[in-house]
Design a protein around this motif. Structure first.
Motif, short mmCIF file in Angstrom:
data_model
loop_
_atom_site.label_atom_id
_atom_site.label_comp_id
_atom_site.label_asym_id
_atom_site.label_seq_id
_atom_site.Cartn_x
_atom_site.Cartn_y
_atom_site.Cartn_z
N GLU A 205 0.80 -1.22 0.00
CA GLU A 205 0.00 0.00 0.00
C GLU A 205 0.84 1.27 0.00
O GLU A 205 1.78 1.40 0.75
N GLY A 206 0.45 2.16 -0.85
CA GLY A 206 1.11 3.47 -0.89
C GLY A 206 2.49 3.47 -1.52
O GLY A 206 3.17 4.48 -1.55
N ARG A 207 2.95 2.33 -2.00
CA ARG A 207 4.30 2.28 -2.58
C ARG A 207 4.26 2.50 -4.08
O ARG A 207 3.38 2.00 -4.76
N ASN A 208 5.25 3.22 -4.55
CA ASN A 208 5.35 3.41 -5.99
C ASN A 208 6.39 2.45 -6.53
O ASN A 208 7.55 2.51 -6.18
N LEU A 209 5.94 1.55 -7.37
CA LEU A 209 6.88 0.54 -7.91
C LEU A 209 6.90 0.62 -9.43
O LEU A 209 7.01 -0.40 -10.10
N GLN A 210 6.79 1.83 -9.96
CA GLN A 210 6.61 1.91 -11.41
C GLN A 210 7.87 1.61 -12.22
O GLN A 210 7.83 1.71 -13.43
N PHE A 211 8.94 1.27 -11.54
CA PHE A 211 10.13 0.83 -12.29
C PHE A 211 9.95 -0.62 -12.78
O PHE A 211 10.75 -1.13 -13.54
N ALA A 212 8.91 -1.28 -12.29
CA ALA A 212 8.55 -2.61 -12.83
C ALA A 212 7.25 -2.47 -13.62
O ALA A 212 6.51 -1.51 -13.41
N TYR A 213 7.00 -3.40 -14.52
CA TYR A 213 5.75 -3.28 -15.27
C TYR A 213 5.05 -4.62 -15.49
O TYR A 213 4.08 -4.70 -16.24
N ILE A 214 5.57 -5.69 -14.84
CA ILE A 214 4.85 -6.97 -14.94
C ILE A 214 4.33 -7.36 -13.55
O ILE A 214 5.08 -7.40 -12.57
N ILE A 215 3.04 -7.62 -13.51
CA ILE A 215 2.42 -8.04 -12.24
C ILE A 215 1.82 -9.42 -12.43
O ILE A 215 1.15 -9.67 -13.42
N VAL A 216 2.08 -10.30 -11.46
CA VAL A 216 1.38 -11.59 -11.50
C VAL A 216 0.47 -11.66 -10.27
O VAL A 216 0.94 -11.49 -9.14
N ASN A 217 -0.79 -11.87 -10.50
CA ASN A 217 -1.71 -12.10 -9.37
C ASN A 217 -1.72 -13.60 -9.09
O ASN A 217 -2.39 -14.36 -9.77
N TYR A 218 -0.94 -14.00 -8.10
CA TYR A 218 -0.83 -15.40 -7.76
C TYR A 218 -2.15 -15.90 -7.19
O TYR A 218 -2.56 -17.02 -7.41
N ASP A 219 -2.78 -15.04 -6.42
CA ASP A 219 -4.17 -15.30 -6.06
C ASP A 219 -4.93 -14.00 -6.26
O ASP A 219 -4.34 -12.95 -6.46
N LEU A 220 -6.23 -14.09 -6.20
CA LEU A 220 -7.02 -12.95 -6.65
C LEU A 220 -7.80 -12.30 -5.50
O LEU A 220 -8.53 -12.98 -4.79
N PRO A 221 -7.66 -10.99 -5.34
CA PRO A 221 -8.49 -10.35 -4.31
C PRO A 221 -9.97 -10.45 -4.68
O PRO A 221 -10.30 -10.41 -5.87
N TRP A 222 -10.79 -10.55 -3.71
CA TRP A 222 -12.23 -10.60 -3.98
C TRP A 222 -12.84 -9.21 -4.01
O TRP A 222 -14.03 -9.06 -4.16
N ASN A 223 -12.02 -8.26 -3.76
CA ASN A 223 -12.50 -6.88 -3.77
C ASN A 223 -11.85 -6.18 -4.97
O ASN A 223 -10.64 -6.09 -5.04
N PRO A 224 -12.66 -5.69 -5.91
CA PRO A 224 -12.08 -5.08 -7.11
C PRO A 224 -11.16 -3.90 -6.80
O PRO A 224 -10.24 -3.60 -7.56
N MET A 225 -11.42 -3.23 -5.67
CA MET A 225 -10.56 -2.10 -5.31
C MET A 225 -9.15 -2.57 -5.02
O MET A 225 -8.17 -1.88 -5.32
N ARG A 226 -9.03 -3.76 -4.42
CA ARG A 226 -7.70 -4.32 -4.14
C ARG A 226 -6.98 -4.64 -5.45
O ARG A 226 -5.78 -4.47 -5.55
N VAL A 227 -7.73 -5.15 -6.43
CA VAL A 227 -7.12 -5.44 -7.72
C VAL A 227 -6.57 -4.14 -8.29
O VAL A 227 -5.42 -4.06 -8.73
N GLU A 228 -7.40 -3.12 -8.21
CA GLU A 228 -7.01 -1.80 -8.72
C GLU A 228 -5.76 -1.29 -7.98
O GLU A 228 -4.84 -0.74 -8.57
N GLN A 229 -5.75 -1.50 -6.67
CA GLN A 229 -4.61 -1.03 -5.89
C GLN A 229 -3.33 -1.77 -6.25
O GLN A 229 -2.26 -1.17 -6.31
N ARG A 230 -3.44 -3.07 -6.50
CA ARG A 230 -2.25 -3.83 -6.91
C ARG A 230 -1.72 -3.26 -8.23
O ARG A 230 -0.54 -2.96 -8.36
N ILE A 231 -2.62 -3.11 -9.18
CA ILE A 231 -2.19 -2.61 -10.49
C ILE A 231 -1.66 -1.18 -10.36
O ILE A 231 -0.68 -0.80 -10.99
N GLY A 232 -2.34 -0.45 -9.47
CA GLY A 232 -1.96 0.95 -9.26
C GLY A 232 -0.54 1.14 -8.76
O GLY A 232 0.04 2.22 -8.87
N ARG A 233 0.07 0.11 -8.18
CA ARG A 233 1.46 0.23 -7.72
C ARG A 233 2.40 0.48 -8.90
O ARG A 233 3.39 1.15 -8.78
#
Lengths: 602, 333
Positions: A462-490
């Motif tokens: 949360e709150g971290r900027n990791l934009q020096f990477a650009y590949i995300i793997v969701n090993y498991d999936l949040p059940w809350n779409p906002m969490r998905v958005e937050q993961r991608i938002g990093r």
């Protein structure tokens, strides 16, 4: 004029012969000068957050504008994804640092209270109380859902206090003067007032008048004067004297559009990989689900346990605060009910995590038959040597040859993954909410400079900027779409130069696969623009969390078919909310396209 | 602003006799009691962003812990001031430039003669925090006022930061008397500004009340119109019933009228109810606005004496100037 002369203090200093030294006098003069609010050119609070957020030019300009030019009342109406919450945080921090605000109330839709709390804590070092209304009078800084706040009892408490600053998020919900929400906000005694919305216009421009009249009563004249002067038609869809109106709105409203910022927004590329269980694995998964279902139905009041007794789970979800909120939501089924949701998610994450969770769950069960049933499930689960998901992940990482962020919800999965990756000679580091600040900093630095993979939990990122990477793997999936958005938002945030690749891993015939196929794909979740998800969720007419809605869709269904139908219903609700958001956007574009309030920042 | 912070930081270290070294924009500091407990025993910090090093050299500035701590400690701390300014230049040299400047102004075609005398005066020192709370705003500002019987109040002089001070050896200060006097001076000095703010506040309340009242009237008119229309409609139905050609028609229209009348009566009741509710709401709002109080509060942060050298330049044409070189204060009498 009231005088606080501090006479006693001065007499004491004189008695003790404590005359200030020349340098002390100079320090005092300088301290007062540095603390003055006259014509703010620099933000005193900046030091607190400059490492945690990427402050953008338009955000700083907006903050300075509100502090210097506005009458401490502002409608922050930037387009989605441009960081209105950050702007509000910056203004709020400035008021706090300059001692202009100590009593602060933030009102948001129920779905966003925790998100606000986390953002203010992680980015601005400000702790807001977002819990039980009974304890509100013990706190000066409160975040509350507007629906909770407006109940008779709570409204009385809120309206009996003078707030230095009131912030209302999703302020377009205050577009109608006749609503209880509008009347309630109007009654709150406030010195400073910020309203936030990405969609200041929804159906007609009279609604904007309503909002601004609440923000700054009389600023736009009476509704009749406003109509006569600025509206061409009876429906409030066409404006006249646009220049004059723009000027006027520019004195109370900040409206930056993406096109005015030159910020590059990259694309998202989505890949969902659905793996197959072996027949034994599938049988095991289904048996655990049946067990969960039976448990859920049989839970009764005697089995209620307090929130504090289940600290193991707290590490694995977002925060203690969220745990408490979930537990409250599940009061009718006790904390065990909540743990059953977690269990359902844990078995989807990985076998090892699922087995561990079952073992822990069994500690809270006294009944012998049930104990045996769990033991049997544990034994069977332990026999699975093959882990298709992890194998796929390793393949993906090896193929990527660049930095990869792997998200998992659970600490147990994180721990296992780190071991698996190490055995494959893949350099990886963990990142989670149990680490302290220094450890987190060190981990991010290592990931930035040396290590290929960051295995991250939601709470850690949360709150971290990791934009020096650009590949995300969701090993498991949040059940809350906002969490998905937050993961991608990093990574999918301002400053990202590559298209962002999002890879979802899940097993066929699991709850996660339903969620992916029937729910998230239906609303095109993974492609939703940065920041849009807040607006969509705020449009959703529900008092329950998304996770709860989903869990209940499964747990209350008697057949697979019914479960799917229930998930479809949730998906429909989400889709309606999305359509509503789209409709609003196009009207907004039509009117503000003419007005160009965003010119203020150019 | 960061220059002020640097000055503040260094002045703080000096005031507290804290050992520090400054090399290449980096401060190496050894804190002793009580500050070691707050800032740690050793600290390396800088105002220069380029010199910041993770975990080694901390960047300080506005909002940083160290600076915030210093600001909050000193902006709230009461101080008793007994100082004198050590002049940078002595005697006539200190005032020569100003005399040259005044000569140009005063000669007017003839040679102006003047006499210069020098005296030490003790200015009263007062720092206050002023808090003004009005309808839409809360302002907080700190101000340092220097005053003396023979001069106008000198407010927020930046020069106070650049002079050399010495402690006055003997200060006689009747605190109670000083405070009473300071209150009077402050009231007089702030009167104009506060009056303007108060007027703005009152004007706001007046406008707000007027706007609300207009809104109220408008709503009442709208409600009246609805009732009028309803009455008219009943009347129309009644005359239509009376004009009916046959008894059946008359009966039919009469029944229609009754039905309509009932419906409209209900609507009228509704409108009156809404009207009453709105009236209450608006009157409540107007009442709330009227009761927003204007408040001005001052908190004394430091009082005392500042001794300065003042030059009196008396021209043969009768004009007299009072000049305090160190504070760049020039007053015509």
């Amino acid at each position: 004029m009231e005088f606080l002369t501090n006479e006693e203090g001065f007499l004491r200093l004189q008695k003790d012969k404590l005359w200030a030294s020349p340098s002390e006098v100079v320090v005092s003069l300088l301290a007062n000068k540095a603390n003055s609010l006259e014509n703010v050119k620099e933000l005193l609070g900046e030091q607190n957050y400059k490492d945690k957020i990427q402050m953008l030019q338009h955000q700083k300009a907006a903050t300075l504008k509100v502090l210097n030019e506005f009458t401490h009342r502002a409608l922050l109406a930037d387009e989605v994804g441009l960081g209105k919450t950050i702007e509000a945080g910056m203004i709020l921090k400035e008021y706090i640092v300059r001692k202009l605000a100590s009593k602060i109330l933030i009102l948001t839709p129920a779905t966003l209270t925790l998100q606000w709390q986390e953002e203010l804590r992680s980015k601005f070092d400000e702790d807001f109380f977002a819990n039980k209304p009974e304890d509100w009078d013990m706190h000066d800084k409160i975040i509350a859902s507007i629906d909770t706040a407006k109940t008779e009892r709570n409204a009385k408490l809120i309206c009996s206090q003078n707030w230095d600053l009131l912030v209302v998020d999703e302020a377009h919900k205050l577009k109608n003067k006749q609503t209880l929400n509008y009347k309630f906000v109007k009654k709150i005694p406030k010195q400073r007032f910020l309203m936030l919305t990405a969609t200041p216009l929804q159906n007609n421009i009279f609604e904007l008048w309503n909002m601004l009249d609440l923000l700054h009563p009389g600023f736009l004249g009476t509704s009749k004067q406003f109509k006569d002067q600025y509206i061409r038609d009876n429906k409030g869809l066409e404006v006249q004297h646009g220049d004059e109106l723009r000027k006027k709105l520019g004195r109370i409203m900040i409206r930056t559009l993406r096109k005015h910022t030159n910020i590059k927004f990259v694309d998202r590329k989505i890949e969902t990989i659905l793996l197959d269980y072996t027949s034994e694995q599938l049988k095991w998964y289904q048996d655990v689900l049946i067990f969960v279902k039976k448990q859920y139905v049989s839970l009764n009041k005697e089995e209620k346990k307090s929130v504090e007794s289940s600290s193991e789970d707290s590490e694995e979800i977002i925060s203690q605060v969220e745990l408490k909120q979930k537990a409250r939501e599940y009061q009718s089924k006790g904390i065990l009910g909540f743990r059953l949701i977690m269990l359902t998610r844990q078995i989807s994450s990985s076998f090892r995590t699922g087995v561990k969770a079952l073992e822990r769950y069994s500690q809270d069960i006294d009944e012998e038959m049930q104990q045996k049933e769990i033991q049997n499930l544990v034994m069977r689960g332990k026999q699975f040597l093959e882990d298709q998901k992890t194998d796929m992940l390793i393949k993906l990482i090896k193929k990527a040859k660049t930095k990869v962020i792997v998200f998992t919800t659970f600490l147990e999965s994180q721990k296992n993954l780190l071991i698996d990756l190490a055995m494959q000679n893949i350099s990886a580091i963990g990142f989670n909410g149990t680490m302290n600040l220094q450890e987190k900093e060190a981990a991010i630095n290592l990931f930035r400079n040396d290590v290929q993979v960051l295995v991250c939990t939601d709470s850690g990122s949360e709150g971290r900027n990791l934009q020096f990477a650009y590949i995300i793997v969701n090993y498991d999936l949040p059940w809350n779409p906002m969490r998905v958005e937050q993961r991608i938002g990093r990574v999918h945030r301002i400053g990202q130069e590559h298209d962002v690749h999002i890879i979802n891993l899940a097993f066929n015939d699991t709850v996660e696969a339903y969620i992916l196929n029937r729910l998230y794909e239906k609303i095109d979740l993974f492609k939703t623009a940065v920041g849009d998800m807040d607006t969509i969720l705020a449009e959703l007419k529900t008092t329950k969390s998304f996770e709860t809605m989903l869990f209940e869709s499964f747990i209350t269904a008697d057949t697979d078919k019914e479960a799917k139908q229930n998930v479809d219903k949730v998906a429909e609700q989400l889709k309606d909310a999305k359509n509503e958001t789209e409709k609003i956007k196009s009207f907004d574009e039509k009117i503000f396209g003419e007005l160009h309030i965003g010119d203020n920042h150019e | 602003m960061s220059d002020i912070l640097k000055q503040l930081f260094e002045s703080f270290l000096e005031a507290k006799e804290i050992n520090y070294k400054l090399k290449d924009d980096v401060y190496t500091i050894h804190f002793e009691k009580p500050y070691d407990a707050i800032f740690g025993e050793k600290a390396k910090c800088t105002f220069n962003k380029d010199k910041e090093k993770d975990g080694e050299i901390k960047l300080i500035g506005h909002g940083s812990f160290m600076i915030s701590k210093i600001i909050s400690e000193y902006s709230d701390k009461p101080l008793l001031v007994g100082l004198k300014i050590k002049p940078k230049q002595k005697g006539i040299i200190a005032v020569q430039d100003k005399i040259d400047e005044l000569q140009e102004k005063e000669k007017n075609g003839y040679i102006a003669t003047y006499k210069v005398s020098e005296e030490k005066i003790q200015l009263r020192w007062l720092t206050v925090r002023l808090e003004v709370q009005a309808a839409l705003q809360k302002e907080i500002q700190a101000m340092t006022l220097l005053y003396h019987d023979s001069l106008d109040p000198i407010v927020n002089k930046d020069e106070l930061l650049d002079v050399n001070y010495e402690k006055l050896s003997q200060v006689k200060l009747d605190i109670k008397k000083e405070i009473t006097c300071a209150q009077k001076i402050l009231e007089k000095y702030l009167a104009h500004d506060l009056k303007k703010k108060q007027e703005y506040h009152a004007e706001f309340i007046k406008t707000e009340t007027k706007l609300k009242d207009e809104h109220y009237q408008q709503l009442m008119r709208e409600a009246d119109m609805i009732v009028q229309r309803a009455v008219q409609k009943i009347e129309d139905t009644r005359s239509a019933a009376l004009k009916a050609r046959s008894f059946e028609k008359m009966y039919e229209r009469g029944a229609e009228k009754k039905k309509e009348e009932k419906k409209l009566k209900e609507r009228e009741k509704e409108v009156v109810g809404e009207k009453e509710l709105l009236r209450k709401e608006l009157l409540n709002e107007i009442d709330q606005i009227k009761h927003i109080k204007f408040k001005a509060k001052t908190e004394f942060l430091s009082i005392g004496i500042l001794e300065v050298e003042m030059f009196i330049i008396a021209y043969s044409n009768g004009k007299t100037y009072k000049y305090i070189p160190e504070l760049q204060v020039l007053e015509k009498h």
